[in-house]
Enzyme design. Structure first.
Site, mmCIF file in Angstrom:
data_model
loop_
_atom_site.group_PDB
_atom_site.id
_atom_site.type_symbol
_atom_site.label_atom_id
_atom_site.label_comp_id
_atom_site.label_asym_id
_atom_site.label_seq_id
_atom_site.Cartn_x
_atom_site.Cartn_y
_atom_site.Cartn_z
ATOM 1 N N HIS A 200 0.796 -1.355 -0.023
ATOM 2 C CA HIS A 200 -0.160 0.085 -0.026
ATOM 3 C C HIS A 200 0.786 1.212 0.219
ATOM 4 C CE1 HIS A 200 -3.502 -2.265 0.752
ATOM 5 N NE2 HIS A 200 -4.442 -1.231 0.742
ATOM 6 N N HIS A 247 0.523 -2.858 9.217
ATOM 7 C CA HIS A 247 2.153 -2.804 8.959
ATOM 8 C C HIS A 247 2.572 -2.079 10.283
ATOM 9 C CE1 HIS A 247 2.227 -4.317 4.888
ATOM 10 N NE2 HIS A 247 1.088 -3.748 4.760
#
Length: 433
Positions: A200, A247
């Site tokens: 991302h 993350h």
């Protein structure tokens, strides 16, 4: 202490899940009392998950057995991932924070959470969607149909290569997602993938930078607009991944830096690649074969996860858009403006212009979705039949490479081909090109 040791200590610190949990609390996200992410036995739970390659911690000796480390329990879960880290809240439990996407392949759902800052929640939900399929399937066609096919094609080339390298790097490094607890998982759609680097973050960095590089000098606008767009877009996507609990800080920093390196190497070649795709006689055969080989290679890097299907989807889309662009170029459907007309000026915003753009998007997306759904219904049963794989449970069938690779590659290849050839042909036919 040497510079290398300092950097290593910094990297370890940035990878700690406690930093993710601290950022979430700072932004008003907390696990409700009584949930696993808020329990007092968080550390022991993490230690008990050592058999899971996606979660940190050490396995207790009692579970190792006399012959060495215990093997991960992979039955029914991808890569040994134990999905659903939070218990089902039940009818009387805390409500979920918004309508988060459930993982259609694992059945996993988001954890119940308490959100005290709803504007930040919706902002970061928007940021994380800038790296999901819904955004891509709207953004790239809009550029190709309404703004500038030249820029749209080159954006796709950069996006495909950046995302492919990111996905493959994940499956080579094989670092786990931030541990939960202490992290609260607001999104679980990609929870069965590895963590390093954040794709991302890579997409959220590559697209705005490439957009400015490709449009500045070709279109008339102040450079300051682009210099504002890049950090706003990139930071929003990067921070959203930490906020969602997907993350660590190190993952998004590494994704950002990795993308810069890739762009430095790739951008000088984009014109050459696009000209080859457009003009070389046998380009479609080479495009299809090259992307298919890359897909097969990526499927050999790891056992099943949603990462493999996403990689095949990205490669199929890139191949389809390139092949459709080749066909459209040869039939004169999507012609680039002559060089003397550059830089292009933005046309005046009129009701007719907006209406035509909306009509193009409505017709084009209807065609694209119809093609996607039709190909999905055809390719999965066909692949199951060809490779003698039971098709009653589609979720389990798609965990086989023989089903997932052709399904994703062919389906999204046709979607890409529709975007750059079939839909522009329909526009030309009905007089809205």
């Amino acid at each position: 202490m040497s510079l290398g040791q300092r950097l290593a200590r910094l990297a370890v610190s940035l990878q700690e899940p406690q930093r993710v949990a601290s950022f979430q609390r700072l932004c008003g996200v907390e696990a409700p009392p009584g949930s696993p992410a808020a329990g007092e036995d968080a550390e022991s739970e993490v230690r008990g998950a050592a058999g899971d390659p996606r979660r940190r911690g050490r396995q207790p000796a009692a579970e190792r057995g006399p012959s060495g480390p215990a093997k991960p329990d992979c039955s029914g879960t991808p890569n040994g991932v134990r999905n659903g880290l939070a218990a089902d809240p039940g009818p009387g439990g805390p409500r979920r924070a918004g309508s988060l996407r459930r993982n259609s392949l694992t059945g996993e759902e988001g954890e119940p959470v308490r959100v005290s800052n709803w504007p930040l929640y919706y902002l970061f939900c928007f940021g994380t969607e800038l790296g999901n399929e819904l955004f891509y399937i709207l953004f790239f066609p809009f550029w190709i149909w309404n703004l500038d096919p030249f820029v749209g094609r080159r954006l796709v080339i950069i996006w495909v290569l950046v995302m492919y390298l990111g996905q493959c790097t994940k499956d080579i490094i094989r670092w786990p997602r931030p541990a939960s607890p202490p992290v609260v998982k607001l999104e679980v759609f990609y929870n069965s993938e590895y963590s390093m680097p954040s794709t991302h973050a890579m997409s959220g960095t590559a697209i705005p930078i490439a957009l400015v590089l490709l449009t500045y000098g070709r279109w008339q606008y102040p450079l300051i607009y682009g210099l504002i767009l890049i950090p706003c877009w990139s930071s929003l996507v990067c921070l959203s991944r930490v906020y969602m609990g997907m993350h660590s800080i190190l993952d998004v920093v590494a994704g950002f830096l990795y993308t810069i390196v890739i762009l430095v190497a790739l951008c000088p070649l984009v014109d050459l690649i696009d000209n080859f795709n457009q003009t070389y006689r046998y380009a479609p055969l080479i495009i299809i074969g090259f992307h298919l080989v890359l897909g097969i290679l990526s499927f050999t890097l790891d056992t099943w996860s949603t990462s493999r299907g996403d990689t095949a989807e990205i490669l199929g889309s890139g191949a389809g858009i390139a092949c459709g662009g080749h066909a459209a170029h040869n039939l004169g459907l999507l012609l680039d403006p002559p060089l003397p007309t550059l830089p292009l000026a933005s046309p005046p915003l009129t009701a007719a212009l907006v209406g035509k753009a909306v009509l193009r998007v409505a017709i084009g997306m209807a065609v694209v979705l119809m093609v996607r759904d039709t190909m999905k219904k055809v390719t999965i049963p066909l692949a199951c039949k060809l490779f003698s794989i039971p098709c009653e449970d589609v979720r389990r069938a798609r965990q086989h490479m023989e089903v997932e690779l052709p399904y994703r590659y062919i389906t999204y290849g046709m979607v890409g081909f529709s975007i750059t050839f079939l839909v522009p042909y329909i526009f030309s036919f009905v007089g809205i090109s």
